[in-house]
Structure formats: C-alpha cells, structure tokens
Scaffold this motif. Structure first.
Motif, mmCIF file in Angstrom:
data_model
loop_
_atom_site.group_PDB
_atom_site.id
_atom_site.type_symbol
_atom_site.label_atom_id
_atom_site.label_comp_id
_atom_site.label_asym_id
_atom_site.label_seq_id
_atom_site.Cartn_x
_atom_site.Cartn_y
_atom_site.Cartn_z
ATOM 1 N N TYR A 17 -0.518 2.128 -5.259
ATOM 2 C CA TYR A 17 0.365 2.654 -4.227
ATOM 3 C C TYR A 17 0.854 4.010 -4.700
ATOM 4 N N PRO A 22 4.477 -0.685 -5.313
ATOM 5 C CA PRO A 22 4.034 -1.229 -4.021
ATOM 6 C C PRO A 22 5.121 -2.091 -3.389
ATOM 7 N N HIS A 60 0.306 -3.521 -0.578
ATOM 8 C CA HIS A 60 0.410 -3.014 0.782
ATOM 9 C C HIS A 60 -0.239 -4.029 1.730
#
Length: 70
Positions: A17, A22, A60
């Motif tokens: 990320y 994340p 995600h």
C-alpha cells in the motif's frame, strides 16, 4: 507451478500500500460480496463453497477480492 507463482505475485501486490499502512478489511464481508457476484457461475458449475469465520486483515479490499476470485 506457474499458478503458484502467479498467486504469490498477486498476494505480494495486494499487501503493498503506497500511502502508508494498508487499511483493515473484514475478509468475510469481502468474500461474501465476491460469492454473491459469482453466484451464477457457482450454480452453473455445481460448486459447493464452505467458509469458516475469516479475520479482519490489513489489505486493500479490491486486492483481496481479486485474490478470492483467482
């Protein structure tokens, strides 16, 4: 072997990320949405999918959805 490498690569991309840590996502909720979206294919193929409780993970949501569909 090729599928394993492809899956590992997908997992590696999913856990990265660029904007810091994340986000947390409920894996069970993501899987539920994926299964709803794939319901027609599941029925057409006569698949039976059994799922236990899944944890909240740091990933995600869109990437986790893609992993569940591989």
């Amino acid at each position: 072997m090729e599928n394993l490498v492809r899956d590992l690569l997908a997992y590696t991309h999913a856990t990265k990320y660029a904007e810091g840590p994340p986000p947390k996502v409920a894996a069970g909720a993501v899987l539920k949405n994926v299964l709803e979206n794939m319901q027609t294919r599941i029925e057409q193929n006569g698949a039976i999918i059994k799922v236990d409780e899944l944890p909240v993970i740091s990933m995600h949501e869109i990437h986790l959805s893609q992993l569940f569909q591989i």
